[in-house]
Design a protein around this motif. Structure first.
Motif, PDB file in Angstrom:
ATOM      1  N   LEU A 959      34.060  40.785  21.819  1.00 20.33           N
ATOM      2  CA  LEU A 959      34.311  42.208  21.629  1.00 20.33           C
ATOM      3  C   LEU A 959      34.315  42.887  22.996  1.00 20.33           C
ATOM      4  N   LEU A 960      35.516  43.017  23.578  1.00 18.73           N
ATOM      5  CA  LEU A 960      35.624  43.615  24.905  1.00 18.73           C
ATOM      6  C   LEU A 960      35.859  45.104  24.780  1.00 18.73           C
ATOM      7  N   GLY A 961      35.516  45.840  25.832  1.00 19.55           N
ATOM      8  CA  GLY A 961      35.830  47.247  25.864  1.00 19.55           C
ATOM      9  C   GLY A 961      37.305  47.475  26.075  1.00 19.55           C
ATOM     10  N   ALA A 962      37.725  48.740  26.040  1.00 18.44           N
ATOM     11  CA  ALA A 962      39.136  49.074  26.145  1.00 18.44           C
ATOM     12  C   ALA A 962      39.609  49.191  27.581  1.00 18.44           C
ATOM     13  N   THR A 963      38.719  49.068  28.580  1.00 15.58           N
ATOM     14  CA  THR A 963      39.099  49.292  29.975  1.00 15.58           C
ATOM     15  C   THR A 963      38.990  48.008  30.778  1.00 15.58           C
ATOM     16  N   ALA A 964      39.587  46.941  30.299  1.00 14.85           N
ATOM     17  CA  ALA A 964      39.607  45.694  31.061  1.00 14.85           C
ATOM     18  C   ALA A 964      40.384  45.907  32.355  1.00 14.85           C
ATOM     19  N   ARG A 965      39.867  45.382  33.476  1.00 22.91           N
ATOM     20  CA  ARG A 965      40.480  45.589  34.786  1.00 22.91           C
ATOM     21  C   ARG A 965      40.919  44.239  35.360  1.00 22.91           C
ATOM     22  N   LYS A 966      42.091  44.252  35.982  1.00 20.79           N
ATOM     23  CA  LYS A 966      42.685  43.013  36.472  1.00 20.79           C
ATOM     24  C   LYS A 966      43.050  43.176  37.944  1.00 20.79           C
ATOM     25  N   ILE A 967      42.835  42.093  38.694  1.00 17.87           N
ATOM     26  CA  ILE A 967      43.209  42.060  40.107  1.00 17.87           C
ATOM     27  C   ILE A 967      43.994  40.783  40.352  1.00 17.87           C
ATOM     28  N   CYS A 968      45.188  40.942  40.920  1.00 17.68           N
ATOM     29  CA  CYS A 968      46.035  39.793  41.265  1.00 17.68           C
ATOM     30  C   CYS A 968      46.411  39.894  42.725  1.00 17.68           C
ATOM     31  N   LEU A 969      45.825  39.009  43.551  1.00 19.63           N
ATOM     32  CA  LEU A 969      46.079  39.008  44.998  1.00 19.63           C
ATOM     33  C   LEU A 969      46.594  37.623  45.389  1.00 19.63           C
ATOM     34  N   THR A 970      47.862  37.399  45.210  1.00 18.94           N
ATOM     35  CA  THR A 970      48.463  36.085  45.484  1.00 18.94           C
ATOM     36  C   THR A 970      49.274  36.132  46.759  1.00 18.94           C
ATOM     37  N   ASP A 971      49.389  34.958  47.418  1.00 15.87           N
ATOM     38  CA  ASP A 971      50.211  34.828  48.631  1.00 15.87           C
ATOM     39  C   ASP A 971      49.812  35.846  49.695  1.00 15.87           C
ATOM     40  N   ASN A 972      48.518  35.902  50.041  1.00 14.92           N
ATOM     41  CA  ASN A 972      48.055  36.812  51.088  1.00 14.92           C
ATOM     42  C   ASN A 972      47.467  36.073  52.287  1.00 14.92           C
ATOM     43  N   ASN A 973      47.251  34.758  52.150  1.00 13.57           N
ATOM     44  CA  ASN A 973      46.787  33.928  53.259  1.00 13.57           C
ATOM     45  C   ASN A 973      45.532  34.511  53.931  1.00 13.57           C
ATOM     46  N   PHE A 974      44.496  34.702  53.138  1.00 19.24           N
ATOM     47  CA  PHE A 974      43.247  35.236  53.678  1.00 19.24           C
ATOM     48  C   PHE A 974      42.614  34.227  54.645  1.00 19.24           C
ATOM     49  N   GLN A 975      42.229  34.691  55.808  1.00 20.08           N
ATOM     50  CA  GLN A 975      41.495  33.870  56.773  1.00 20.08           C
ATOM     51  C   GLN A 975      39.996  34.045  56.535  1.00 20.08           C
ATOM     52  N   ASN A 976      39.213  33.371  57.384  1.00 19.17           N
ATOM     53  CA  ASN A 976      37.764  33.362  57.157  1.00 19.17           C
ATOM     54  C   ASN A 976      37.187  34.770  57.116  1.00 19.17           C
ATOM     55  N   GLY A 977      37.512  35.562  58.159  1.00 18.56           N
ATOM     56  CA  GLY A 977      36.989  36.923  58.189  1.00 18.56           C
ATOM     57  C   GLY A 977      37.520  37.764  57.046  1.00 18.56           C
ATOM     58  N   ASP A 978      38.782  37.608  56.767  1.00 17.46           N
ATOM     59  CA  ASP A 978      39.377  38.350  55.645  1.00 17.46           C
ATOM     60  C   ASP A 978      38.718  37.966  54.329  1.00 17.46           C
ATOM     61  N   LEU A 979      38.408  36.684  54.169  1.00 25.29           N
ATOM     62  CA  LEU A 979      37.824  36.213  52.922  1.00 25.29           C
ATOM     63  C   LEU A 979      36.442  36.819  52.708  1.00 25.29           C
ATOM     64  N   LYS A 980      35.716  36.949  53.785  1.00 26.04           N
ATOM     65  CA  LYS A 980      34.391  37.567  53.670  1.00 26.04           C
ATOM     66  C   LYS A 980      34.507  39.017  53.230  1.00 26.04           C
ATOM     67  N   ASN A 981      35.449  39.731  53.858  1.00 27.61           N
ATOM     68  CA  ASN A 981      35.668  41.135  53.462  1.00 27.61           C
ATOM     69  C   ASN A 981      36.183  41.228  52.028  1.00 27.61           C
ATOM     70  N   LEU A 982      36.990  40.250  51.649  1.00 22.21           N
ATOM     71  CA  LEU A 982      37.514  40.252  50.286  1.00 22.21           C
ATOM     72  C   LEU A 982      36.379  40.124  49.276  1.00 22.21           C
ATOM     73  N   CYS A 983      35.465  39.227  49.529  1.00 17.79           N
ATOM     74  CA  CYS A 983      34.355  39.046  48.596  1.00 17.79           C
ATOM     75  C   CYS A 983      33.499  40.302  48.500  1.00 17.79           C
ATOM     76  N   LEU A 984      33.291  40.958  49.638  1.00 18.97           N
ATOM     77  CA  LEU A 984      32.515  42.199  49.605  1.00 18.97           C
ATOM     78  C   LEU A 984      33.237  43.270  48.810  1.00 18.97           C
ATOM     79  N   ALA A 985      34.567  43.346  48.989  1.00 20.51           N
ATOM     80  CA  ALA A 985      35.350  44.352  48.259  1.00 20.51           C
ATOM     81  C   ALA A 985      35.343  44.068  46.765  1.00 20.51           C
ATOM     82  N   LEU A 986      35.426  42.794  46.414  1.00 20.39           N
ATOM     83  CA  LEU A 986      35.434  42.447  44.997  1.00 20.39           C
ATOM     84  C   LEU A 986      34.092  42.750  44.342  1.00 20.39           C
ATOM     85  N   ARG A 987      33.029  42.581  45.084  1.00 24.76           N
ATOM     86  CA  ARG A 987      31.708  42.873  44.518  1.00 24.76           C
ATOM     87  C   ARG A 987      31.574  44.359  44.206  1.00 24.76           C
TER      88      ARG A 987
END
Length: 1843
Positions: A959-987
């Motif tokens: 039983l999910l709520g009505a405001t399911a949120r989706k993120i699709c970030l494909t073909d962005n070639n995240f590097q190490n530093g970018d990946l760290k920032n990505l994880c922080l942003a996703l959190r």
């Protein structure tokens, strides 16, 4: 003979020399020595040393010739001498020779050449072909070459003079002079020539026009785009460059004067006005159509144009050499009946001009330059008939536009010789614009002048001109006849009676010509009276026609093609041979317009216009006079034309087609028709001349057009004043919906003014301002206006395109506005706005202003800013304002030069703005799309009660709520530093439910970082990591994460060539969430199988060694709740499988382990089989084709029963030896399936030696194992001797079935069935011997085993048992043919007491049931009772023996038997001697009347009989004997008289007998003629039948009246259990009475009302009754005429009827609402539903999703029928999801749906987990046959056949 002097100062001569000089240099460069010699001879003072040293011969010759050219002015004689030497000593090309000989003065000059001022006017250029070159001649041969050349020139000159004379005679001044002489009768088409308007056109435009319908006959001269391209006649050829073949394609509609123009060109050439052409050839295609044979080029030119008087070969040779000065004219290509196909590109080989070709090939070769290269070809044709290949050549396209205003006045001036008449005529034309536009067509102009002249001469005071083209043609004809009859005034009527036959003949001639695509008629084809009449008035013209054999004949043709069409139309409307259907076929407009493609352009051009004009009521009198005064016939045909035009008016027509329709409607002069068609008219203007003045005038006119819906002013030149005028006019156009102002050169500020009409034009739907000036400020202004106007639904701006879409104001809103009510009080909310601002040059500087505009709009549903240059800075500015925007849809930022910096900016916005529910971004693909929802939705409401099942199914059980949120970030070639920032942003992004990080090259470290993030994403439901270069180490990292995170529900890892990683997560149910559900919803939630919360692990295409297997399963063994493991395509070897199986006892929660797409060895198969001994929880092992293995587990600690299926694994004798010890160890083995292997007889022996000794109850399947008759006999021996072998079924046909059932009982009741074993006599003897020892045999069946009658007798004597029942069934072909006597004799051979004899002729089945021990009676007593002598006489001596053994006979069942009288008498004699007989079944039998009488008499004596079944039998015409036999049957409990075609009298007779049967329980009278009349009597019987349990009255004609009678008896039948009233024509009234009577039928178990149109009303009555029927198990309501409302009513009460086991609602319109109701109310834990039938219910994918989940909650459901619906792959996927939850399901019928291979594969995949399902039917779906075969092989339970 004189020689013209050389004038070097003449410009034309200088130009000729300059043009020819490069060609001369090129020619002489091959002979540099000769050139140097001439230079030394003629220029002795010039130093040539440097020139002689030049290496290049071309450069050397060029320098020398430049010296001669410079000497031309200084020393003319030297230049002349050099030119003479070149001409006389060198064999120059003909074009060069003519130029330089004329300059040098050599050669004889004729008088004709003097008239043309010599050849110096010709301007040759470099030829394309030089194949005629020869080297320089020696001086000795110069004189001969000069003399031969001169002879050719002389012959050619004489031929030119001959053509000139002929042209002057035919088209010259002499003919024009004739026009000045008084004529007896005027010609309808005058020879007076006025220059036409000719305009050059672009090729592409003309190609396009050739594909479109023709334009309307309105003056096209005002179009600005043609103004600068108007051509004079002389300019038509000046634009043609000499040297290569040029084609001049002159287009013109009929009547434009194409042929007359060609005559004028011939005349001008003959008069010397076209000096660039030395010869001219003129051909008419109407003449060429008559040529049936092939011609050479010379034959075409000379035989069909003009033959030279002498030396034709020399003339032809000259023509071939001097092609650049030749003009070939082809007139009327549209009249050519052959298809013109150009033979190939110009560079291909040149054909021989003397070889014969077809006319079509000759024409094509001339156009391509393969013949006469360098010539000019002039072709005339209609615009639509232009061969596409011809446009690909070097073609000059020009179009004849007819006359303009000045040309009309000029023509009228020539026509009217009297000045006074001329002035009056011109005044009339100027005052009548419609008439003037008609005169723009020259042919019509001539006819108008003829009619105008006649009217002016006879009554100058009151001139009433015709209004249509057709009327003008009629007026012209009447004018000619009136002049002939010398009528003095217009009031006098023309008498057509004396010319009626002639006009009819002329009309028939015209029509036959059109039918045969013919315009030319030979003299013999034209009747004499028609010829005289038509030639007298100039309607026909005569000329000489050359036939194919060269002879000449007189030919006739209509003076103009339109005149032929006019008379053809007269024929169609007046001829008695034409009917209505034929007329409809010939009115070609309908087929021409309505078809998508025209197969061929019609031969006619204006016939439909004349037909329309003649359908006018004003023409009825004229037509009636020609039709013999048949006014009714004429009126009928006129009505047909009008009706066809009305139908065309209803069609969707645009552009020229509407114009053409308007032309036809105008011709009819029918106002009602005009109003009908006028509704389709749209105003459309396109011209640069449409400026401010035009807009001002138009703005005054527009409000007067009440029905104006579309306005188009495109391609104009409007500025502010004109636009303001239009803006003021538009609001007054109350029906205006579409405004198009494209390409009007509007400036930015001017365009902004159009925003004023956004809210002022009430019904506006679209505004188009494309291709004007679009600035960024303009875009912002329009955006602001759109945001502030509630009527705007879409603003689309992209580059030069600007369109605005509106929703029109409602009438209510307009009324409120007029009444002064404020908008906010009652006006509806604004519509959502779509804002597409693509490629608008937005950069970062405009971002803030753009954001303000978006913020100002409160109803945005989509914003598209793709293709701009916002960049990272602009994106950042825009994202700061997003939380303040009201967008309910996507915000598109694609292609805006965004980097990873913007990606993090978008993520940050998503974390701050809860309205953002989806982010899709990719730097590589330059995509960035945010999806937002409204603030009211963002709160998230729980699903309502009515949609609980839908919510449950849509989330897979969560039983999910009505405001399911989706993120699709494909073909962005995240590097190490970018990946760290990505994880922080996703959190920081809360509520994210779907995350896709595919194609980012994360590698193992990146995957590890993402895995560390997972515990913090509490709302996450899925994570996709496809294509991230992950290795096995990364995979094990994810597996560990899977083990640690209990809410991770599934993990799918594919590490093959296509990496795929998908993780899914579930939701932990909180107490708060459970508290919001109702009691019913909680019950459903509790009843949902645990599989909804199952955890699944899938690993595909990974190469694993032993170490990897250890690592994997050590981690998996720690996963709590893991239920499914799928290992696919991992190439596991025997050691890996063995290691894997050791972990099985530690996988405590696993329910299914799949190892697919892995090739197993025989040893590996044994290992898998032995797994049942390693893990006690395994309940089923299945190995298919040595590739796919499935291990099923139970939840308890130990499985009670084990199933082992090793199919198609190649198991032979060696392998079975290894497997048998394994099976011995398994004392819980319940099923062993070894089908499809290679056991053979030896393997079977081995298996039978081991398994029967284990005393394990087990079903063994050994299908398709190559077992022969010897193996079967051995099996029979084991069956007879081994006590625990209880049942054997054998078949050696294509099915190859072998089933063995083992039991633990010591003395079981044994069953043996053998089918199609092809036994021989020796086999049968051995079988009898073996079975004679089996005293426990209870049932033996032999079907088609080759058992003859004698063998059957031996077998019956051999089979016996000590005690109990023994059933023996024999199915052989001879059973059908043997007589009843023989079969009874066979039955007498049994050893026990016979209890039942069954005979089914249709199945060739004979069954005898007997009981042991046998009770004997003395034979003598029996014989004495039956009179031995009589028995012997009848040949039934065995009868005493049979009767002796039938003392216990209680049932006699015979079917499909045709009794003879003797057989019937024998049966009749024996029946009274069967004292125990209780049941007599004679179904589908036939009796002769005497036999039936014997049987009835015997039946009358059977007083103890309880069950009689005569259904479907033929008992003769009079069945009263049978009815009488029923009298006195007090013990009778069951009667089946179905399908006996009983009449009302028979029913009355029967009911009188039934009333005396107090014990009657079952009555079947289906498929008789039971009607309403008989029901009253039957009802009285039923009222008294207190023991009645079953009544079957289906397939009768009870109707409502009879139903009411039956309903009255129902309350008295308290014991009734089954009622079948299907297909009885019962309606709503009868149905309501019946269901009301059921209220107290508490014992009712089966109710069938299918096939009665009882409707929703009956269901509403049935709904409150059903809960009271506590015993009801079967409810059939198929095809009962109810819809979704009825289903909803029924479904609501089904929740209170859990005892129902079977429901049929087929062939009813359930609909989405009904399906939802069933889904909600059917499922419940206590439901006993076993079968649901929803066939032909119109179910589709959109309605089935909830229903699939609903039926899956019925725990006992065994059969689901969903055939003949519209279910596709989505439905198949939904079924696949729930199949594993339906543990009892056996049959799923999906026949005749829309399922494709995708859906079938998904069902196949899930079927592997459903061991209880027996069959899934998929016949007649959209599955390819090869896929069907593959799936059938993979899963035998799939059925794709109808049977």
């Amino acid at each position: 003979m004189t020689t013209p002097p050389v004038w070097m100062d003449d410009a034309d001569v200088q130009k000729a020399i300059r043009n020819a000089w490069p060609q001369l240099v090129h020619f002489l460069s091959q002979h540099p020595e000769w050139v140097l010699g001439k230079a030394k001879q003629l220029l002795p003072g010039v130093a040539l040393n440097e020139i002689e040293g030049t290496a290049s011969s071309h450069e050397k010759v060029s320098l020398v010739l430049d010296m001669f050219l410079k000497a031309a002015d200084l020393n003319a004689p030297v230049f002349k001498a050099f030119v003479q030497s070149v001409c006389m000593e060198c064999n120059l090309p003909m074009d060069l020779e003519i130029v330089f000989m004329s300059v040098s003065g050599e050669g004889h000059v004729t008088q004709g050449q003097e008239d043309l001022k010599g050849a110096s006017a010709w301007f040759p250029s470099t030829p394309t072909r030089l194949e005629r070159r020869r080297p320089c001649s020696s001086p000795a041969n110069n004189n001969n070459g000069k003399q031969s050349k001169q002879q050719r020139l002389d012959s050619a000159e004489r031929y030119r003079q001959l053509i000139t004379t002929s042209m002057l005679q035919r088209y010259g001044m002499s003919r024009s002079a004739e026009a000045t002489e008084p004529k007896a009768q005027p010609s309808p088409f005058s020879q007076t020539f006025v220059n036409l308007v000719i305009r050059q056109s672009k090729g592409g435009r003309m190609r396009e026009r050739g594909e479109k319908a023709k334009e309307a006959p309105i003056a096209p001269h005002d179009t600005e785009e043609h103004r600068n391209t108007t051509l004079r006649l002389s300019e038509l050829f000046e634009s043609v460059h000499m040297g290569t073949t040029k084609v001049v394609l002159l287009l013109g509609k009929p009547g434009m004067g194409k042929t007359r123009l060609m005559h004028k060109i011939c005349q001008q050439w003959a008069e010397g006005d076209l000096p660039q052409f030395q010869l001219i050839f003129f051909f008419e295609f109407r003449q060429l159509n008559l040529i049936q044979r092939k011609l050479s080029l010379q034959e075409l030119l000379f035989d069909f144009f003009l033959r030279p008087e002498d030396c034709p070969d020399a003339v032809f040779q000259h023509i071939l050499e001097d092609t650049q000065h030749t003009l070939v004219i082809f007139d009327g290509l549209d009249k050519f009946v052959e298809n013109v196909q150009l033979p190939g590109p110009p560079h291909t080989c040149f054909p021989d001009p003397l070889n014969p070709l077809s006319v079509s090939d000759l024409f094509a070769s001339l156009c391509l330059g393969k013949f006469l290269p360098g010539s000019t070809v002039l072709v005339t044709t209609r615009p639509k008939i232009v061969p596409g290949a011809l446009l690909k050549t070097d073609t000059l396209l020009a179009e004849i536009w007819g006359f303009d205003r000045e040309k009309v006045e000029e023509y009228v001036g020539y026509f009217f010789r009297q000045h006074s008449l001329k002035e009056k005529a011109i005044a009339h034309l100027k005052s009548n614009g419609k008439l003037l536009s008609m005169c723009y067509i020259p042919a019509l102009c001539n006819i108008v002048c003829i009619c105008l002249e006649y009217l002016l001469l006879h009554d100058a005071g009151r001139v009433q001109l015709p209004q249509t083209m057709t009327q003008f043609y009629i007026k012209m004809l009447l004018t000619f006849i009136g002049k002939d009859q010398k009528l003095r005034t217009l009031s006098e009527e023309v008498d057509l009676s004396q010319h009626e036959a002639t006009l009819v003949g002329l009309s028939e001639l015209a029509f036959k010509g059109l039918e045969g695509n013919k315009m030319l008629f030979y003299a013999g084809e034209v009747p004499e009276d028609v010829k005289d009449f038509a030639c007298l008035y100039g309607l026909l013209v005569s000329f000489e026609v050359k036939t194919s054999n060269g002879h000449t004949q007189v030919g006739y043709t209509f003076v103009h093609f339109s005149l032929q069409e006019f008379f053809a139309a007269l024929f169609l409307l007046t001829s008695k041979t034409v009917d209505g259907n034929f007329l409809k076929q010939k009115f070609f407009l309908r087929s021409k317009w309505m078809m998508k493609r025209e197969a061929r352009v019609p031969f006619t051009e204006n016939c439909h216009v004349f037909l329309s004009g003649l359908s006018s009521q004003g023409c009825q009198k004229f037509l009636s006079s020609l039709a013999g005064h048949c006014e009714d016939q004429v009126q009928e045909r006129q009505d047909i034309i009008v009706q066809m035009l009305k139908k065309l008016g209803d069609a969707s027509l645009t552009g020229p087609r509407i114009a053409e329709l308007c032309h036809c409607v105008h011709e009819t002069q029918d106002q009602e028709l005009a109003r009908h068609v006028g509704k389709q008219l749209n105003f459309s203007f396109k011209s640069r001349r449409c400026g401010n003045e035009f807009a001002a005038v138009l703005s005054k006119t527009l409000p007067k057009i009440k029905c104006l819906t579309t306005f188009q002013l495109a391609g104009g030149n409007i500025s502010t004043p004109g636009l303001e005028d239009l803006i003021r006019a538009f609001p007054n156009c109350h029906q205006l919906e579409d405004i198009n102002l494209q390409d009007n050169r509007l400036k930015g500020q001017e365009m902004i003014k159009t925003t004023e009409i956004f809210s002022t034009v009430a019904k506006l739907k679209k505004l188009d301002l494309s291709y004007n000036e679009l600035l960024v400020s303009t875009v912002l202004a329009f955006s602001r206006a759109a945001a502030g106007c509630p009527n705007v639904t879409e603003l689309h701006i992209r580059k030069d395109v600007l369109t605005v879409s509106f929703t029109s104001q409602s009438s209510k809103s307009q009324r409120l506005k007029k009444e002064g009510i404020k908008e906010e009080e009652d006006v509806p909310k604004p519509s959502t706005l779509i804002l597409r601002l693509q490629d608008c040059q937005f950069n970062s500087q405009w971002a803030e202003e753009l954001a303000e505009v978006l913020q100002s709009c409160s109803h945005l549903s989509e914003v598209d800013l793709s293709g701009n240059q916002l960049g990272d800075e602009g994106c950042s500015k825009l994202m700061k304002m997003v939380p303040r925007m009201c967008i309910s849809g996507p915000l598109n930022l694609n292609n805006n030069q965004l980097s990873l910096k913007s990606i993090f900016c978008l993520l940050n916005s998503m974390s701050l703005c809860p309205n953002i529910v989806k982010l899709k971004a990719s730097v590589h693909h330059e995509t960035a799309i945010l999806t937002l929802i409204g603030k009211d939705i963002a709160g998230g409401a729980q699903p309502r009660s009515s949609s609980f099942i839908t919510a449950l199914s849509s989330t897979g059980g969560h039983l999910l709520g009505a405001t399911a949120r989706k993120i699709c970030l494909t073909d962005n070639n995240f590097q190490n530093g970018d990946l760290k920032n990505l994880c922080l942003a996703l959190r920081r992004c809360t509520g994210v439910t779907e995350l896709d990080l595919s194609k980012n090259s994360l590698g193992d470290p990146g995957v590890l970082k993402v895995a560390e993030l997972l515990p913090h994403l509490n709302e996450l439901r899925s994570l996709t990591l496809d294509h991230n270069n992950m290795s096995m180490d990364g995979a094990f990292c994810l597996v560990q994460c899977f083990a640690d995170l209990e809410h991770m529900t599934s993990m799918e890892l594919c590490l093959g060539s296509t990496q795929k990683i998908l993780l899914t997560f579930g939701e932990r149910m909180s107490p708060q969430m459970l508290s919001v559900t109702s009691e019913h919803q909680r019950e459903l939630l509790d009843s949902v199988p645990n599989s909804i919360h199952d955890r699944c692990f899938c690993l595909k295409e990974c190469m694993m060694d032993l170490k990897d297997v250890d690592r994997l399963f050590k981690r998996l063994s720690t996963c709590s709740g893991l239920t499914k493991i799928n290992l696919s395509g991992n190439s596991l070897n025997d050691q890996s499988v063995e290691r894997l199986l050791k972990f099985l006892p530690y996988l405590n929660s696993v329910e299914l382990l799949s190892i697919t797409e892995s090739k197993f060895s025989s040893h590996c198969v044994c290992l898998l089989a032995n797994s049942v001994n390693q893990c006690k929880r395994i309940c089923r092992v299945e190995v298919r084709s040595s590739e796919n293995a499935f291990l099923h587990f139970v939840k308890s600690k130990e499985s009670q029963e084990i199933c082992c299926r090793l199919t198609d694994c190649g198991i032979g004798k060696c392998e079975i030896t290894e497997l048998c010890p394994i099976f011995k160890k398994c004392d819980r083995l319940a099923e062993l399936d070894l089908s499809g292997n290679h056991l053979g007889n030896e393997g079977l022996r081995c298996l039978l030696e081991h398994l029967p000794r284990t005393h394990i109850p087990c079903l063994i399947k050994i299908n398709h194992n190559g077992v022969s008759q010897d193996g079967i006999l051995h099996l029979a021996h084991v069956f007879a001797t081994c006590q625990n072998v209880a049942e054997v079924h054998v078949s050696l046909c294509s099915e190859a079935t072998l089933l063995i059932t083992l039991v633990r009982e010591d003395k079981p009741q044994k069953i043996l069935s053998m089918k199609q074993c092809c036994f021989q006599a020796k086999h049968l003897a051995l079988l009898s011997t073996s079975l004679s020892k089996c005293l426990a045999l209870s049932n033996f069946t032999s079907a088609n085993n080759g058992m003859m009658l004698s063998s059957a007798e031996d077998l019956l004597r051999a089979l016996r048992k000590s005690k109990g029942m023994l059933r023996i069934g024999i199915e052989e072909p001879w059973v059908k043919d043997e007589s009843i006597i023989i079969l009874l004799k066979l039955a007498a051979e049994v050893q026990g007491n016979i209890t039942a004899i069954t005979l089914r002729r249709d199945q060739a089945l004979f069954v005898v049931e007997q009981e042991f021990p046998r009770q004997e009676e003395k034979v003598e007593s029996v014989v004495s009772r039956l009179h031995q002598c009589e028995l012997e006489a009848k040949g039934v001596c065995f009868l005493p023996k049979l009767i002796e053994k039938c003392r216990q006979l209680w049932a006699l069942n015979w079917s499909q038997v045709q009794f003879t009288n003797a057989e019937a008498e024998t049966i009749s004699d024996t029946l009274p001697h069967f004292p125990s007989l209780k049941k007599l079944g004679l179904t589908c039998c036939s009796f002769l009347p005497p036999g039936m009488e014997h049987l009835a008499e015997a039946l009358h004596q059977c007083h103890t009989i309880e069950d009689i079944d005569f259904s479907k039998s033929e008992v003769g015409m009079d069945i009263s004997a049978l009815m009488n036999a029923l009298e006195g049957k007090l013990h009778l409990k069951s009667i089946n008289l179905g399908s006996l075609n009983l009449s009302n009298a028979d029913i009355l007779n029967l009911t009188s007998r039934l009333s005396a049967m107090p014990l009657l329980k079952r009555l079947s009278l289906n498929k008789n003629r039971l009607g309403g009349e008989s029901c009253s009597h039957l009802a009285q019987v039923l009222k008294n039948a207190v023991h009645m349990e079953k009544i079957d009255l289906s397939h009768n004609k009870i109707d409502d009246a009879g139903m009411k009678e039956i309903a009255m008896a129902i309350p008295e039948m308290q014991s009734v259990k089954q009622i079948d009233l299907s297909n009885n024509s019962i309606g709503s009234a009868g149905g309501q009475c019946f269901v009301e009577a059921l209220e107290h039928s508490e014992n009712l178990e089966v109710l069938k009302l299918s096939g009665n149109n009882i409707g929703n009303e009956t269901l509403e009555k049935l709904a409150p009754v059903l809960p009271n029927l506590h015993c009801l198990k079967v409810l059939h309501l198929a095809s009962c005429g109810f819809d979704s409302e009825g289903v909803v009513c029924l479904a609501r009460v089904l929740f209170h009827c859990p005892q129902i086991e079977e429901i049929s609602l087929s062939e009813n319109s359930i609909g989405h609402k009904g399906a939802m109701a069933l889904a909600e109310h059917l499922p419940q834990p206590s439901s006993q539903l076993r079968k649901i039938e929803l066939k032909v219910c119109g179910l589709s994918d959109c309605t089935f999703r909830s229903l699939a989940l609903g039926v899956s909650q019925c725990p006992l459901l065994e059969e689901i029928i969903l055939s003949w619906n519209k279910l596709g792959d989505e439905s198949a996927l939904e079924l696949a999801k729930v199949l594993s939850r339906m543990a009892k399901l056996k049959v799923l019928d999906l026949d005749n749906n829309y399922i494709t291979a995708c859906g079938a594969r998904r069902l196949t995949k899930e079927l592997a987990q459903c061991r209880g399902i027996q069959i899934i039917r998929l016949w007649h779906n959209q599955i390819p046959s090869d896929v069907e075969q593959k799936l059938r092989k993979e899963e035998p339970r799939l059925h794709f056949a109808f049977f």
